[in-house]
Design a protein around this motif. Structure first.
Motif, PDB file in Angstrom:
ATOM      1  N   SER A   1     -13.898  96.320 -27.031  1.00  0.00           N
ATOM      2  CA  SER A   1     -14.716  95.993 -25.912  1.00  0.00           C
ATOM      3  C   SER A   1     -15.643  97.537 -25.279  1.00  0.00           C
ATOM      4  N   ALA A   2     -15.063  98.411 -25.461  1.00  0.00           N
ATOM      5  CA  ALA A   2     -15.951  99.550 -25.037  1.00  0.00           C
ATOM      6  C   ALA A   2     -17.175 100.374 -25.849  1.00  0.00           C
ATOM      7  N   LEU A   3     -16.898  99.497 -27.816  1.00  0.00           N
ATOM      8  CA  LEU A   3     -18.016 100.081 -28.503  1.00  0.00           C
ATOM      9  C   LEU A   3     -19.119  98.957 -27.754  1.00  0.00           C
ATOM     10  N   SER A   4     -18.688  97.457 -27.811  1.00  0.00           N
ATOM     11  CA  SER A   4     -20.031  96.476 -27.924  1.00  0.00           C
ATOM     12  C   SER A   4     -20.524  97.513 -26.102  1.00  0.00           C
ATOM     13  N   THR A   5     -19.971  97.793 -25.551  1.00  0.00           N
ATOM     14  CA  THR A   5     -20.897  98.220 -23.975  1.00  0.00           C
ATOM     15  C   THR A   5     -21.816  99.695 -24.693  1.00  0.00           C
TER      16      THR A   5
END
Length: 210
Positions: A127-131
């Motif tokens: 999720s962090a990488l997607s953000t």
């Protein structure tokens, strides 16, 4: 602003302020060193960006174990850079583009460096990488754009992108200890993407920790 308030990165001639106040930081940060990132296209080295590492001055008081070390010793000691990262005080990497780059290209290069450093990404990491990716996708990064990657503590990273000088706010908060530490390792681990930056920071630390 007098010339003494800036340090020039020699290869790119980009000027970095010697101290900065950034969104999300409780105190001003001091410049430790500068360097540049080069990509090789068809055997020709092309400079993509200059970078400078800023830290909360209080971090330096935690590094007494390295007092009196030479820059070359500091540079090879991963535990020192790990210590800087793990102190829960602000650090920030300022990136200044020295050529126009497509946001997707910039992200792909960053992702290529980060992903191998996260062996088994959790849903939080993904999720962090997607953000992180969404900040750069479809965004032209023109020459002179500032990108700040700021670690207020080891589990969190603030990202700010500005095409006209210092950012007034943060674009995103990345809440993943794995992504935050992987990114720091990209620049200060044993295979840094900008060897000149790590060398310059080691020299800066050696002169402070005399």
């Amino acid at each position: 602003v007098g010339a003494a308030d800036y340090t020039e990165e020699p290869a790119t001639k980009v000027k970095f302020q010697t101290s900065l106040s950034l969104p999300g930081c409780s105190s001003s940060l001091s410049l430790l060193g500068t360097g540049y990132r080069e990509k090789v296209f068809a055997i020709i080295g092309v400079k993509v960006y200059a970078a400078g590492l800023y830290v909360n001055q209080s971090i330096l008081s935690k590094l007494d174990a390295w007092k009196g070390w030479l820059a070359s010793q500091i540079q090879d000691d991963l535990s020192l850079f790990k210590s800087i990262f793990e102190v829960p005080l602000e650090k920030s990497l300022q990136i200044v583009l020295v050529r126009d780059v497509d946001g997707k290209t910039f992200w792909d290069a960053l992702d290529e460096a980060i992903s191998p450093r996260i062996k088994a990404p959790t849903p939080v990491d993904q999720s962090a990488l997607s953000t992180f990716r969404s900040i750069f996708q479809g965004r032209p990064l023109n020459k002179g754009t500032f990108i700040f990657l700021t670690w207020p503590d080891p589990s969190k990273m603030l990202v700010a992108v500005s095409s006209d000088g210092m950012p007034a706010s943060t674009d995103a908060t990345i809440e993943s200890a794995n992504v935050a530490s992987a990114l720091f390792d990209v620049f200060f681990g044993d295979a840094p993407v900008s060897p000149s930056l790590k060398t310059s920071v080691a020299n800066g630390l050696a002169s402070i920790l005399k």
